[in-house]
Design a protein around this motif. Structure first.
Motif, PDB file in Angstrom:
ATOM      1  N   GLN A   1       1.056  44.090  28.864  1.00 47.27           N
ATOM      2  CA  GLN A   1       2.436  43.785  28.484  1.00 47.27           C
ATOM      3  C   GLN A   1       2.871  44.651  27.311  1.00 47.27           C
ATOM      4  O   GLN A   1       2.227  44.720  26.279  1.00 47.27           O
ATOM      5  CB  GLN A   1       2.561  42.304  28.108  1.00 47.27           C
ATOM      6  CG  GLN A   1       3.985  41.834  27.876  1.00 47.27           C
ATOM      7  CD  GLN A   1       4.048  40.341  27.640  1.00 47.27           C
ATOM      8  OE1 GLN A   1       3.033  39.691  27.444  1.00 47.27           O
ATOM      9  NE2 GLN A   1       5.235  39.789  27.652  1.00 47.27           N
ATOM     10  N   GLN A  59       8.825  46.376  33.261  1.00 50.54           N
ATOM     11  CA  GLN A  59       9.338  45.121  32.726  1.00 50.54           C
ATOM     12  C   GLN A  59       8.326  44.009  32.957  1.00 50.54           C
ATOM     13  O   GLN A  59       7.619  43.988  33.965  1.00 50.54           O
ATOM     14  CB  GLN A  59      10.665  44.758  33.393  1.00 50.54           C
ATOM     15  CG  GLN A  59      11.738  45.834  33.258  1.00 50.54           C
ATOM     16  CD  GLN A  59      12.983  45.486  34.039  1.00 50.54           C
ATOM     17  OE1 GLN A  59      13.451  44.356  34.043  1.00 50.54           O
ATOM     18  NE2 GLN A  59      13.547  46.464  34.722  1.00 50.54           N
ATOM     19  N   LYS A  74       7.624  39.681  32.739  1.00 46.71           N
ATOM     20  CA  LYS A  74       8.151  38.317  32.636  1.00 46.71           C
ATOM     21  C   LYS A  74       6.964  37.372  32.572  1.00 46.71           C
ATOM     22  O   LYS A  74       6.154  37.290  33.486  1.00 46.71           O
ATOM     23  CB  LYS A  74       9.037  37.987  33.851  1.00 46.71           C
ATOM     24  CG  LYS A  74       9.650  36.601  33.781  1.00 46.71           C
ATOM     25  CD  LYS A  74      10.531  36.325  34.993  1.00 46.71           C
ATOM     26  CE  LYS A  74      11.140  34.928  34.926  1.00 46.71           C
ATOM     27  NZ  LYS A  74      11.991  34.645  36.121  1.00 46.71           N
ATOM     28  N   GLU A  75       6.875  36.640  31.472  1.00 45.93           N
ATOM     29  CA  GLU A  75       5.713  35.785  31.239  1.00 45.93           C
ATOM     30  C   GLU A  75       5.861  34.446  31.950  1.00 45.93           C
ATOM     31  O   GLU A  75       6.912  33.819  31.923  1.00 45.93           O
ATOM     32  CB  GLU A  75       5.524  35.567  29.739  1.00 45.93           C
ATOM     33  CG  GLU A  75       4.209  34.917  29.380  1.00 45.93           C
ATOM     34  CD  GLU A  75       3.917  34.978  27.896  1.00 45.93           C
ATOM     35  OE1 GLU A  75       2.972  34.319  27.447  1.00 45.93           O
ATOM     36  OE2 GLU A  75       4.655  35.687  27.183  1.00 45.93           O
ATOM     37  N   ARG A  76       4.751  34.005  32.577  1.00 45.57           N
ATOM     38  CA  ARG A  76       4.725  32.700  33.227  1.00 45.57           C
ATOM     39  C   ARG A  76       4.323  31.624  32.222  1.00 45.57           C
ATOM     40  O   ARG A  76       3.968  31.915  31.077  1.00 45.57           O
ATOM     41  CB  ARG A  76       3.726  32.702  34.392  1.00 45.57           C
ATOM     42  CG  ARG A  76       3.993  33.728  35.471  1.00 45.57           C
ATOM     43  CD  ARG A  76       3.131  33.404  36.694  1.00 45.57           C
ATOM     44  NE  ARG A  76       3.036  34.536  37.597  1.00 45.57           N
ATOM     45  CZ  ARG A  76       2.019  35.364  37.665  1.00 45.57           C
ATOM     46  NH1 ARG A  76       1.003  35.191  36.859  1.00 45.57           N
ATOM     47  NH2 ARG A  76       1.997  36.368  38.519  1.00 45.57           N
TER      48      ARG A  76
END
Length: 645
Positions: free
Chosen positions: A260, A267, A269-271
């Protein structure tokens, strides 16, 4: 005011006449002088107050260090060009409580620099050379020629040659020759891709030949496509490579977390579990999968969340970002490709054992950042205003058809007053009570916890010319941010390579993982569904009312006692305590390959991969109960009774 002085008349005082006029003019003069003296004194105090006192004692210090110390003491911002300071002479200065102007004059004495002061900023500039200096510089500037060779004595074209003082740059021709203008006592810097840079002083020489030595570390900077490994200069597509040195500095549980922010244009996107979804080439489809293709040791893998990869076993990660990857992986590369290379033994080695342990402790979630809700007072004020102005898509009509039209606690009071079942005074008292309570502290104590991750990793490697082995064992225990969210993970990885003959190599590797997970805790979506005034439990220890799905007024008209479950009420804390959601994941990936050298420049390479994964889900829910016994520390309160429904 009356002045009395002694005059020439010795018989007594005289109040009027010439003496008084003299006194008046003298007094005015004294007052003027006093005012002037006071003004000068004030100006001196003001000047002393704003003047900066700097104390320095340096010997053979670099000009940059001196300027930084001046900035630290004076609080002035000093702007300069780093490359200019390479021409600076060492500074010897000893000065005590001097003004900023005096310190700058002494520091730049004999230097080819000047300075400008504007407000609280000092700008370092180059001095304009006079005619004499220009003539002397021209005399001192000379030309030097030479040749650059490699370690075998072969001329090297394309080598960069830079003179440090003059700033001139030259490139060697096909014969490895160069020609460059240098200043007196200049230094030449030779650099080339794959070779160690070297610096050579010019001194009084007119010819300077140099031999460059290869740098293995730079020669290893290659692009891995999954099918082949090629040098950077041969790569036609856009790619970014993250090496082991970078990954070692970021100990993580999931490899995606380490990637990251490391690749430009990728890009992330964190869970909720901390893993990351990547988007490399933008939204390539409205409905299809947008995840990039993940390739491990030359094979695409079915899981793209990196969950079955031991991050300690990764040697490098290469991200293929543009359409050139499609020439290798076809349509599957439409969303980009992430190529992962795992560790393998290089060369020969005796048995070597390495162990890594790390623990990560995180704070509880900050609900003020995670939740996008207003506070209770604002929520109640908005609901009252929305009710008064009929800002409702589905207004409550009071019919049984509205049983699924759930109202908030504030709306229940407003509709009860409208229907005449609640007085205005009681409604206002109820709304005022709701506006003064908040469920944040109960959520933090009962549903959240400090996340703790413990990871233990051991790897073993050993090898000879005929056989090379690498193996690793990982155990990981994770307690998530939400109460009753946790997992245990075991990972075994090995890679063996055998040189069966001088022309034949066989390799086999496997990755086995077992993961036991519980996800019974609350989710952020469930917490966001609560109004800010919906408490989890009441002061008497009973579960509070949380509104979910059903309208309580209409639900009360149903003969619930005749149903298998009479209590249809909902409470998030009871829901969490009364469920146990677990899953067990077993995955295996086996790879094998054969490499046959047929002749020089011709190699036959074949590979095979087998993947299998099994996931077992078990969901248990507890018998319904309505009262909660709160211990002293409410954050430890949990249910212990389970029944399989």
């Amino acid at each position: 005011m009356e002045f009395i002085i002694l005059c020439n008349n010795l018989h007594g005082p005289k109040k009027n006449g010439r003496c008084f006029r003299f006194l008046k003019s003298k007094t005015i003069l004294i007052m003027k002088l006093t005012a002037i003296i006071l003004t000068i004194a004030c100006l001196q105090v003001t000047a002393a107050g704003y003047s900066q006192q700097v104390t320095l004692s340096e010997k053979n210090a670099s000009l940059k260090d001196v300027l930084l110390k001046i900035r630290e003491q004076s609080k002035y911002q000093i702007l300069f060009n780093d490359s200019w300071l390479l021409k600076a002479k060492p500074v010897n200065i000893k000065i005590d409580r001097a003004s900023i102007e005096e310190v700058m004059e002494r520091s730049l004495e004999g230097q080819p620099f000047d300075y400008l002061i504007s407000d609280k900023t000092i700008l370092i500039t180059l001095k304009e050379a006079n005619l004499f200096d220009r003539v002397m510089n021209y005399i001192k500037t000379g030309e030097i020629i030479g040749k650059v060779l490699d370690e075998k004595g072969i001329p090297m074209p394309g080598v960069s040659v830079k003179a440090r003082k003059s700033g001139k740059i030259a490139i060697t021709d096909q014969g490895g020759n160069y020609r460059i203008l240098v200043e007196d006592n200049d230094i030449l810097i030779f650099s080339y891709v794959g070779y160690s840079s070297t610096e050579q002083p010019v001194k009084d020489r007119k010819m300077l030949n140099v031999t460059l030595e290869p740098n293995p570390a730079q020669l290893e900077q290659v692009m891995v496509t999954g099918y082949q490994t090629i040098s950077r200069e041969r790569a036609t597509g856009s790619f970014t490579q993250i090496g082991r040195d970078v990954l070692n500095s970021r100990p993580v549980s999931n490899l995606s977390t380490a990637l990251q922010g490391m690749v430009a244009g990728m890009q992330a996107k964190e869970r909720a579990d901390g893993s990351v979804d990547f988007l490399i080439r933008g939204n390539t489809s409205l409905y299809a999968d947008k995840s990039p293709l993940v390739v491990v040791d030359g094979f695409p893998v079915s899981a793209s969340d990196f969950s079955d990869i031991n991050p300690n076993d990764v040697e490098s990660v290469t991200v293929l970002k543009d359409a050139a990857a499609a020439s290798i992986w076809g349509a599957r590369a439409a969303n980009g490709v992430i190529v992962i290379v795992t560790k393998k033994l290089k060369g020969t080695s005796k048995l070597k054992v390495e162990a890594n342990v790390f623990t990560r402790i995180s704070d509880k979630l900050n609900l003020d950042q995670v939740l996008t809700q207003a506070n209770s007072a604002d929520q109640v004020a908005y609901e009252r205003k929305a009710f008064d102005n009929n800002w409702t898509f589905f207004p409550y009509s009071g019919s049984f058809g509205d049983i699924s039209n759930s109202l908030t606690l504030a709306q229940e009071l407003l509709y009860a007053n409208k229907n005449g079942t609640l007085s205005t005074a009681d409604m206002n008292a109820g709304l005022d009570r709701l506006s003064k309570i908040s469920n944040r502290s109960q959520i933090k104590d009962l549903l959240l916890q400090n996340a703790i991750l413990d990871q233990y990793n051991v790897n073993l490697q050993s090898g000879t010319e005929k056989s090379k082995s690498y193996a690793s064992i990982l155990y990981e225990k994770n307690k998530g941010n939400y109460v009753k969210n946790k997992y245990d993970r075991f990972n075994l990885n090995f890679n063996n390579s055998y040189q069966l003959a001088s022309f034949l190599n066989f390799n086999i590797s496997a990755n086995l993982q077992y993961k036991r997970m519980e996800s019974s805790g609350a989710t952020i979506a469930e917490i966001q569904d609560l109004s800010p005034y919906e408490m989890l439990f009441n002061p008497d220890g009973s579960y509070a009312t949380n509104l979910n799905t059903y309208n309580r007024e209409q639900l009360g008209l149903i003969p619930a006692s005749k149903f298998p479950y009479a209590d249809w009420s909902y409470n998030l804390l009871r829901e969490v305590n009364g469920r146990k959601l677990t899953n067990q994941n077993l995955s295996a990936r086996i790879q094998t390959g054969l490499n046959l050298k047929i002749t020089k420049g011709l190699t036959f390479d074949t590979k095979f991969q087998y993947e299998r994964a099994k996931v077992d889900y078990k969901d248990y829910y507890a018998v319904s109960y309505t009262h909660l016994t709160l211990p002293t520390n409410v954050s430890r309160c949990r249910s212990r009774w389970w029944r399989d429904d």
